[in-house]
Design a protein around this motif. Structure first.
Motif, PDB file in Angstrom:
ATOM      1  N   LYS A  35      -5.801 -21.940   9.965  1.00  0.00           N
ATOM      2  CA  LYS A  35      -4.404 -22.334  10.192  1.00  0.00           C
ATOM      3  C   LYS A  35      -3.851 -21.660  11.446  1.00  0.00           C
ATOM      4  N   ILE A  36      -4.242 -20.427  11.697  1.00  0.00           N
ATOM      5  CA  ILE A  36      -3.814 -19.729  12.908  1.00  0.00           C
ATOM      6  C   ILE A  36      -4.293 -20.489  14.141  1.00  0.00           C
ATOM      7  N   LYS A  37      -5.576 -20.825  14.143  1.00  0.00           N
ATOM      8  CA  LYS A  37      -6.157 -21.555  15.278  1.00  0.00           C
ATOM      9  C   LYS A  37      -5.524 -22.931  15.432  1.00  0.00           C
ATOM     10  N   ARG A  38      -5.322 -23.626  14.321  1.00  0.00           N
ATOM     11  CA  ARG A  38      -4.751 -24.978  14.363  1.00  0.00           C
ATOM     12  C   ARG A  38      -3.317 -24.946  14.893  1.00  0.00           C
ATOM     13  N   CYS A  39      -2.531 -23.987  14.436  1.00  0.00           N
ATOM     14  CA  CYS A  39      -1.145 -23.865  14.894  1.00  0.00           C
ATOM     15  C   CYS A  39      -1.106 -23.564  16.392  1.00  0.00           C
ATOM     16  N   ARG A  40      -1.910 -22.621  16.826  1.00  0.00           N
ATOM     17  CA  ARG A  40      -1.964 -22.263  18.245  1.00  0.00           C
ATOM     18  C   ARG A  40      -2.384 -23.471  19.080  1.00  0.00           C
ATOM     19  N   ASP A  41      -3.436 -24.166  18.650  1.00  0.00           N
ATOM     20  CA  ASP A  41      -3.929 -25.340  19.387  1.00  0.00           C
ATOM     21  C   ASP A  41      -2.883 -26.453  19.464  1.00  0.00           C
ATOM     22  N   LEU A  42      -2.166 -26.694  18.353  1.00  0.00           N
ATOM     23  CA  LEU A  42      -1.125 -27.732  18.364  1.00  0.00           C
ATOM     24  C   LEU A  42       0.010 -27.365  19.307  1.00  0.00           C
ATOM     25  N   CYS A  43       0.421 -26.104  19.305  1.00  0.00           N
ATOM     26  CA  CYS A  43       1.490 -25.662  20.209  1.00  0.00           C
ATOM     27  C   CYS A  43       1.085 -25.865  21.667  1.00  0.00           C
ATOM     28  N   ILE A  44      -0.138 -25.524  21.984  1.00  0.00           N
ATOM     29  CA  ILE A  44      -0.631 -25.677  23.361  1.00  0.00           C
ATOM     30  C   ILE A  44      -0.742 -27.158  23.717  1.00  0.00           C
ATOM     31  N   ARG A  45      -1.356 -27.940  22.823  1.00  0.00           N
ATOM     32  CA  ARG A  45      -1.542 -29.381  23.088  1.00  0.00           C
ATOM     33  C   ARG A  45      -0.219 -30.111  23.247  1.00  0.00           C
ATOM     34  N   MET A  46       0.793 -29.711  22.450  1.00  0.00           N
ATOM     35  CA  MET A  46       2.082 -30.388  22.493  1.00  0.00           C
ATOM     36  C   MET A  46       3.050 -29.740  23.492  1.00  0.00           C
ATOM     37  N   ASN A  47       2.548 -28.725  24.219  1.00  0.00           N
ATOM     38  CA  ASN A  47       3.338 -28.046  25.238  1.00  0.00           C
ATOM     39  C   ASN A  47       4.644 -27.478  24.662  1.00  0.00           C
ATOM     40  N   LEU A  48       4.541 -26.866  23.474  1.00  0.00           N
ATOM     41  CA  LEU A  48       5.705 -26.261  22.829  1.00  0.00           C
ATOM     42  C   LEU A  48       5.819 -24.793  23.232  1.00  0.00           C
ATOM     43  N   ARG A  49       7.031 -24.334  23.417  1.00  0.00           N
ATOM     44  CA  ARG A  49       7.261 -22.919  23.704  1.00  0.00           C
ATOM     45  C   ARG A  49       7.114 -22.171  22.377  1.00  0.00           C
ATOM     46  N   TYR A  50       6.258 -21.155  22.375  1.00  0.00           N
ATOM     47  CA  TYR A  50       6.050 -20.399  21.138  1.00  0.00           C
ATOM     48  C   TYR A  50       5.753 -18.936  21.441  1.00  0.00           C
ATOM     49  N   LYS A  51       5.974 -18.123  20.425  1.00  0.00           N
ATOM     50  CA  LYS A  51       5.645 -16.705  20.490  1.00  0.00           C
ATOM     51  C   LYS A  51       4.738 -16.408  19.303  1.00  0.00           C
ATOM     52  N   GLU A  52       3.674 -15.707  19.543  1.00  0.00           N
ATOM     53  CA  GLU A  52       2.720 -15.339  18.489  1.00  0.00           C
ATOM     54  C   GLU A  52       2.703 -13.823  18.361  1.00  0.00           C
ATOM     55  N   TYR A  53       2.755 -13.324  17.128  1.00  0.00           N
ATOM     56  CA  TYR A  53       2.719 -11.877  16.932  1.00  0.00           C
ATOM     57  C   TYR A  53       2.068 -11.549  15.588  1.00  0.00           C
ATOM     58  N   GLN A  54       1.613 -10.309  15.473  1.00  0.00           N
ATOM     59  CA  GLN A  54       0.928  -9.811  14.276  1.00  0.00           C
ATOM     60  C   GLN A  54       1.862  -8.888  13.507  1.00  0.00           C
ATOM     61  N   TYR A  55       1.801  -8.993  12.195  1.00  0.00           N
ATOM     62  CA  TYR A  55       2.551  -8.064  11.356  1.00  0.00           C
ATOM     63  C   TYR A  55       1.891  -8.023   9.986  1.00  0.00           C
ATOM     64  N   SER A  56       1.522  -6.862   9.541  1.00  0.00           N
ATOM     65  CA  SER A  56       1.000  -6.651   8.195  1.00  0.00           C
ATOM     66  C   SER A  56      -0.133  -7.625   7.832  1.00  0.00           C
ATOM     67  N   ASN A  57      -1.169  -7.662   8.645  1.00  0.00           N
ATOM     68  CA  ASN A  57      -2.362  -8.494   8.426  1.00  0.00           C
ATOM     69  C   ASN A  57      -2.102 -10.000   8.456  1.00  0.00           C
ATOM     70  N   ASN A  58      -0.962 -10.420   8.952  1.00  0.00           N
ATOM     71  CA  ASN A  58      -0.662 -11.846   9.118  1.00  0.00           C
ATOM     72  C   ASN A  58      -0.367 -12.130  10.585  1.00  0.00           C
ATOM     73  N   THR A  59      -0.578 -13.369  10.954  1.00  0.00           N
ATOM     74  CA  THR A  59      -0.209 -13.826  12.291  1.00  0.00           C
ATOM     75  C   THR A  59       0.998 -14.724  12.141  1.00  0.00           C
ATOM     76  N   TYR A  60       2.025 -14.440  12.922  1.00  0.00           N
ATOM     77  CA  TYR A  60       3.266 -15.207  12.862  1.00  0.00           C
ATOM     78  C   TYR A  60       3.463 -15.971  14.157  1.00  0.00           C
ATOM     79  N   PHE A  61       4.055 -17.140  14.021  1.00  0.00           N
ATOM     80  CA  PHE A  61       4.414 -17.966  15.160  1.00  0.00           C
ATOM     81  C   PHE A  61       5.903 -18.279  15.059  1.00  0.00           C
ATOM     82  N   ARG A  62       6.574 -18.205  16.185  1.00  0.00           N
ATOM     83  CA  ARG A  62       7.961 -18.666  16.298  1.00  0.00           C
ATOM     84  C   ARG A  62       7.917 -19.771  17.351  1.00  0.00           C
TER      85      ARG A  62
END
Length: 173
Positions: A35-62
């Protein structure tokens, strides 16, 4: 849109914090690498502005999103205004976010508590020529939970929860 409906938390920015940003953003939190990879790939493919960060063993996207996508409710546009190839993409994508892919028996399953979303996904799959069924279950909290089964490569579908009533048929002469 499917990712937002499945795993996103939609947040409206206060007016004083928007600057050159969209009015809405969606926040995702994942621990599954797919899901991390899929979310990142979709954001890049759709040219969406996003921020990715780590917290407590999870990866978060805004992710900044247009107001059009600021809803968990799927739109009937997915049925009415998409090509057949886009519908096939939706059928495959939905199993990756709020569902499962059972490759051994060629079934995709989609889970939701939103009746309209179940109806839309079932209709999209049906217009692709797939056989579908929808069943309901009650959650522990008493909510109705919809399960859409999409049978890939089948030419018939069964159903559950049909109530059988015998009635005599009388003809008028």
């Amino acid at each position: 849109m499917l990712a937002v409906s499945a795993d996103g938390s939609i947040i409206k920015r206060p007016k004083n914090r928007r600057k050159n940003l969209t009015e809405y953003y969606v926040q995702f939190g994942f621990n599954k690498e797919r899901k991390i990879k899929r979310c990142r790939d979709l954001c890049i493919r759709m040219n969406l502005r996003y921020k990715e960060y780590q917290y407590s063993n999870n990866t978060y996207f805004r992710v900044d999103i247009p107001e059009l996508f600021a809803s968990k409710l799927l739109s009937w546009d997915m049925v009415l205004n998409t090509s057949v190839s886009q519908k096939h993409f939706i059928v495959n994508e939905v199993a990756k976010w709020d569902g499962t892919e059972r490759k051994d028996c060629k079934i995709h399953m989609y889970y939701t508590v939103i009746k309209q979303n179940a109806e839309i996904i079932q209709t999209v799959a049906s217009t692709c020529g797939y056989k579908t069924s929808v069943t309901t279950r009650l959650t522990e909290t008493g909510k109705i939970f919809y399960i859409v089964r999409i049978m890939l490569g089948k030419n018939s579908a069964g159903t559950q929860q049909i109530e059988r009533n015998k009635k005599r048929y009388h003809t008028q002469e």
